[in-house]
Design a protein around this motif. Structure first.
Motif, PDB file in Angstrom:
ATOM      1  N   LYS A   2       0.858  -1.181   0.000  1.00 12.58           N
ATOM      2  CA  LYS A   2       0.000   0.000   0.000  1.00 12.58           C
ATOM      3  C   LYS A   2       0.904   1.245   0.000  1.00 12.58           C
ATOM      4  O   LYS A   2       1.888   1.286   0.735  1.00 12.58           O
ATOM      5  CB  LYS A   2      -0.815  -0.025   1.299  1.00 12.58           C
ATOM      6  N   GLU A   3       0.581   2.227  -0.856  1.00 13.77           N
ATOM      7  CA  GLU A   3       1.456   3.395  -0.928  1.00 13.77           C
ATOM      8  C   GLU A   3       1.157   4.363   0.207  1.00 13.77           C
ATOM      9  O   GLU A   3       0.054   4.880   0.321  1.00 13.77           O
ATOM     10  CB  GLU A   3       1.341   4.042  -2.299  1.00 13.77           C
ATOM     11  N   GLN A   4       2.142   4.551   1.044  1.00  9.72           N
ATOM     12  CA  GLN A   4       1.962   5.372   2.236  1.00  9.72           C
ATOM     13  C   GLN A   4       3.091   6.367   2.336  1.00  9.72           C
ATOM     14  O   GLN A   4       4.143   6.182   1.725  1.00  9.72           O
ATOM     15  CB  GLN A   4       2.014   4.464   3.464  1.00  9.72           C
ATOM     16  N   LYS A   5       2.870   7.382   3.141  1.00 12.07           N
ATOM     17  CA  LYS A   5       3.915   8.379   3.327  1.00 12.07           C
ATOM     18  C   LYS A   5       4.933   7.864   4.357  1.00 12.07           C
ATOM     19  O   LYS A   5       4.580   7.603   5.517  1.00 12.07           O
ATOM     20  CB  LYS A   5       3.275   9.685   3.802  1.00 12.07           C
ATOM     21  N   ILE A   6       6.154   7.730   3.891  1.00 14.59           N
ATOM     22  CA  ILE A   6       7.197   7.201   4.780  1.00 14.59           C
ATOM     23  C   ILE A   6       8.172   8.308   5.133  1.00 14.59           C
ATOM     24  O   ILE A   6       8.675   9.000   4.243  1.00 14.59           O
ATOM     25  CB  ILE A   6       7.961   6.051   4.087  1.00 14.59           C
ATOM     26  N   VAL A   7       8.433   8.480   6.412  1.00 16.67           N
ATOM     27  CA  VAL A   7       9.434   9.457   6.840  1.00 16.67           C
ATOM     28  C   VAL A   7      10.590   8.702   7.510  1.00 16.67           C
ATOM     29  O   VAL A   7      10.366   7.837   8.364  1.00 16.67           O
ATOM     30  CB  VAL A   7       8.830  10.497   7.809  1.00 16.67           C
ATOM     31  N   VAL A   8      11.805   9.018   7.058  1.00 15.62           N
ATOM     32  CA  VAL A   8      13.005   8.408   7.632  1.00 15.62           C
ATOM     33  C   VAL A   8      13.746   9.502   8.392  1.00 15.62           C
ATOM     34  O   VAL A   8      14.047  10.555   7.817  1.00 15.62           O
ATOM     35  CB  VAL A   8      13.935   7.864   6.519  1.00 15.62           C
ATOM     36  N   ILE A   9      14.021   9.283   9.672  1.00 14.55           N
ATOM     37  CA  ILE A   9      14.838  10.264  10.414  1.00 14.55           C
ATOM     38  C   ILE A   9      16.256   9.717  10.446  1.00 14.55           C
ATOM     39  O   ILE A   9      16.530   8.710  11.100  1.00 14.55           O
ATOM     40  CB  ILE A   9      14.321  10.493  11.843  1.00 14.55           C
ATOM     41  N   GLY A  10      17.152  10.371   9.722  1.00 15.02           N
ATOM     42  CA  GLY A  10      18.549   9.939   9.672  1.00 15.02           C
ATOM     43  C   GLY A  10      18.922   9.417   8.291  1.00 15.02           C
ATOM     44  O   GLY A  10      18.401   8.402   7.838  1.00 15.02           O
ATOM     45  N   ALA A  11      19.820  10.166   7.610  1.00 20.15           N
ATOM     46  CA  ALA A  11      20.294   9.740   6.280  1.00 20.15           C
ATOM     47  C   ALA A  11      21.583   8.952   6.420  1.00 20.15           C
ATOM     48  O   ALA A  11      22.496   9.076   5.609  1.00 20.15           O
ATOM     49  CB  ALA A  11      20.505  10.962   5.395  1.00 20.15           C
ATOM     50  N   GLY A  12      21.693   8.153   7.488  1.00 18.51           N
ATOM     51  CA  GLY A  12      22.878   7.317   7.692  1.00 18.51           C
ATOM     52  C   GLY A  12      22.763   6.029   6.889  1.00 18.51           C
ATOM     53  O   GLY A  12      21.886   5.892   6.027  1.00 18.51           O
ATOM     54  N   VAL A  13      23.653   5.092   7.176  1.00 13.90           N
ATOM     55  CA  VAL A  13      23.673   3.857   6.396  1.00 13.90           C
ATOM     56  C   VAL A  13      22.346   3.100   6.479  1.00 13.90           C
ATOM     57  O   VAL A  13      21.885   2.534   5.482  1.00 13.90           O
ATOM     58  CB  VAL A  13      24.768   2.866   6.866  1.00 13.90           C
ATOM     59  N   ALA A  14      21.739   3.102   7.653  1.00 18.63           N
ATOM     60  CA  ALA A  14      20.491   2.347   7.815  1.00 18.63           C
ATOM     61  C   ALA A  14      19.370   3.002   7.001  1.00 18.63           C
ATOM     62  O   ALA A  14      18.679   2.337   6.214  1.00 18.63           O
ATOM     63  CB  ALA A  14      20.114   2.286   9.300  1.00 18.63           C
ATOM     64  N   SER A 179       3.763  14.910   9.055  1.00 16.36           N
ATOM     65  CA  SER A 179       3.025  13.695   9.416  1.00 16.36           C
ATOM     66  C   SER A 179       3.634  12.483   8.709  1.00 16.36           C
ATOM     67  O   SER A 179       4.362  12.625   7.716  1.00 16.36           O
ATOM     68  CB  SER A 179       1.559  13.838   9.005  1.00 16.36           C
ATOM     69  N   TYR A 180       3.341  11.310   9.226  1.00 17.19           N
ATOM     70  CA  TYR A 180       3.836  10.090   8.575  1.00 17.19           C
ATOM     71  C   TYR A 180       2.805   8.980   8.697  1.00 17.19           C
ATOM     72  O   TYR A 180       1.960   8.996   9.600  1.00 17.19           O
ATOM     73  CB  TYR A 180       5.159   9.648   9.208  1.00 17.19           C
ATOM     74  N   ASP A 181       2.910   8.028   7.758  1.00 18.14           N
ATOM     75  CA  ASP A 181       2.160   6.773   7.928  1.00 18.14           C
ATOM     76  C   ASP A 181       3.082   5.712   8.529  1.00 18.14           C
ATOM     77  O   ASP A 181       2.684   4.946   9.397  1.00 18.14           O
ATOM     78  CB  ASP A 181       1.625   6.280   6.574  1.00 18.14           C
ATOM     79  N   GLU A 182       4.328   5.671   7.985  1.00 17.50           N
ATOM     80  CA  GLU A 182       5.344   4.766   8.542  1.00 17.50           C
ATOM     81  C   GLU A 182       6.554   5.617   8.900  1.00 17.50           C
ATOM     82  O   GLU A 182       6.963   6.479   8.113  1.00 17.50           O
ATOM     83  CB  GLU A 182       5.785   3.720   7.502  1.00 17.50           C
ATOM     84  N   LEU A 183       7.142   5.351  10.056  1.00 15.26           N
ATOM     85  CA  LEU A 183       8.305   6.136  10.489  1.00 15.26           C
ATOM     86  C   LEU A 183       9.506   5.207  10.681  1.00 15.26           C
ATOM     87  O   LEU A 183       9.396   4.162  11.316  1.00 15.26           O
ATOM     88  CB  LEU A 183       7.994   6.829  11.818  1.00 15.26           C
TER      89      LEU A 183
END
Ligand SMILES: Cc1cc2nc3c(=O)[nH]c(=O)nc-3n(C[C@H](O)[C@H](O)[C@H](O)COP(=O)(O)OP(=O)(O)OC[C@H]3O[C@@H](n4cnc5c(N)ncnc54)[C@H](O)[C@@H]3O)c2cc1C
Length: 427
Positions: A2-14, A179-183
């Motif tokens: 399902k297409e959801q808004k994903i927010v990633v905190i941290g542009a590190g390797v993970a 806002s986010y759907d998946e964090l």
């Protein structure tokens, strides 16, 4: 998926491996936002060791360990075979964005040499050597790929709070909320205090942890050459009842001591440069103790580290040497001490384990007085939140996933692998 808004905190390797896995599999990049308090790879400065594109991994020594018992926890979640397969994916990502992939080499020692046997064990595992200098170029190529795929990046943007219930993120010094759907919580070591704050605020259940503390040892490489020839990133270890010691993150040839700052205290690490112009023929590695059974390991480590400072600067001890310089030719931020009294007072019986480790190394490698140590080196094992092993989501908040050093990783390969593991679970 399902297409959801994903927010990633941290542009590190993970975080970066996570996003790459998604867009490689057709997930629309426009739905992914990556927020980082550091700089993009074109503006990131050498002294920004822990923040920005590819995180600490992006400016580190670029040694990709390839074993499930090295670099933190992975197989606990997904089993041995899957863990190895995930680490393979991380290594291929680094290869894919490397300007000269043919220069990546793998050291893979096979047998424990007799000369160390009376004193130490040696952990044997393969390591892929990417080269610190190339990491910057890798970061640029990797970033450009994700931008082309539509991924949105927010640089110099620090997340200051997260509301898991309303699913909103606050940005420091800004009225903006996101806002986010998946964090994906991928803040690495530089976000450790933020992770702790969240764990406290939300009373997140955690897994028990040990203390990991010691020093960064440095000596001319010639003394260790016979072992380096067998294992470039050697891992010597000794085991006692509640304490085990290991050499950690060995750097050779062009080996520099790196200064880390956590919670306002100075601690040490190391990195190696590629390229003849950086050669200094030194070796450095951490001598890290894992101490089990300490009640509040995090608070204990923090207190010890803060007492192993002189006016907020870490310490250097050597029977004959002075501190080395950084790869930029500057002095390492440290205060030289003439004896080990402060070290022994603060560390108590644990100081003896380190001193004994060095004495025993001296029997094997015969460096006599020609060595020094930077005090302290520490791996703050942040309280590890309890996650669902299938997708590394918090047990009480199933759309919040912890990955990398913010969860239980301690290195590039495992951090990246955890990111990919979560991406696969979402896909
Ligand atoms: C000097 C040094 C050398 C190292 N050498 C090696 C090595 O050779 N091999 C190895 O395997 N490992 C090495 N490591 C460890 C390795 O780099 C880390 O284990 C790995 O990078 C962790 O990945 P991560 O994605 O969890 O975190 P990181 O790569 O640290 O990335 C976290 C990112 O989150 C961002 N961030 C943090 N807090 C916030 C916030 N509140 N808001 C927005 N952004 C935030 C940071 O800016 C950072 O870019 C080294 C580390 C250091 C410091």
């Amino acid at each position: 998926m399902k297409e959801q808004k994903i927010v990633v905190i941290g542009a590190g390797v993970a975080g970066i491996n996570f996003a790459t896995k998604l867009v490689d599999n057709g997930y629309p990049g426009e739905l992914i936002t990556i927020i980082d308090k550091g700089n993009d790879p074109f503006n990131r400065q050498p002294e920004e060791v822990m923040t920005g594109m590819l995180g600490s991994g992006g400016w580190s020594d670029g040694k990709l360990t390839y074993h499930t018992s090295i670099g933190g926890v992975l197989s606990k979640y997904c089993g041995e075979d899957k863990a190895m397969e995930l680490m393979d994916q991380v290594i291929s990502n680094f290869r894919r964005f490397h300007p000269k992939p043919e220069e990546i080499f793998c050291s893979d020692p096979q047998a424990e040499p007799d000369f160390i046997k009376p004193y130490f064990g040696l952990r044997l595992f393969p390591v892929w050597h990417i080269g610190s200098n190339y990491l910057h170029e890798i970061a640029k190529a990797w970033y450009s790929y994700l931008v082309d795929k539509g991924v949105k990046f927010m640089w110099n943007t620090e997340v200051s709070a997260i509301d898991f219930k309303t699913e909103y993120i606050d940005i420091k010094d800004s009225l903006e909320i996101i806002s986010y759907d998946e964090l994906i919580f991928a803040v690495g070591k530089s976000g450790i205090d933020f992770g702790k704050k969240l764990a406290d605020n939300y009373q997140l259940p955690t897994e028990p942890k040990s203390v990991q503390i010691g020093v960064r040892f440095e000596a001319p490489q010639k003394y260790f050459q016979k072992l380096i020839d067998i294992s470039y990133d050697f891992k010597l270890y000794q085991k006692f009842n509640n304490v085990s010691l290991r050499s950690f993150c060995t750097n050779n040839n062009a080996a520099y001591v790196a200064v880390e700052e956590t919670y306002g205290d100075i601690t040490y690490n190391g990195h190696a440069k590629k390229g003849e112009e950086f050669r200094n023929n030194m070796t450095n590695f951490g001598i890290l103790m894992e101490i089990k059974g300490i009640e509040n390991p995090f608070e204990w480590s923090r207190e010890v580290v803060s007492k192993l400072q002189f006016r907020n600067i870490g310490l250097y001890y050597s029977p004959s040497r002075t501190p080395s310089q950084t790869s930029e030719g500057e002095s390492i931020n440290t205060v030289q001490i003439g004896n080990l009294n402060q070290f022994k007072e603060v560390m108590g019986e644990y100081a003896d384990y380190i001193i004994n480790f060095i004495d025993q190394m001296n029997k094997v490698f015969e460096f006599k007085n020609d060595w020094g140590m930077y005090i302290p080196e520490v791996k703050y094992l942040s309280p590890e939140p309890l996650v669902d092993y299938k997708n590394l989501a918090l047990v009480d908040y199933p759309n919040v996933h912890f990955v990398g050093d913010a969860l239980s990783a301690r290195g590039i390969t495992v951090s990246g692998a955890q990111g990919i593991y979560v991406a696969e679970s979402l896909l």
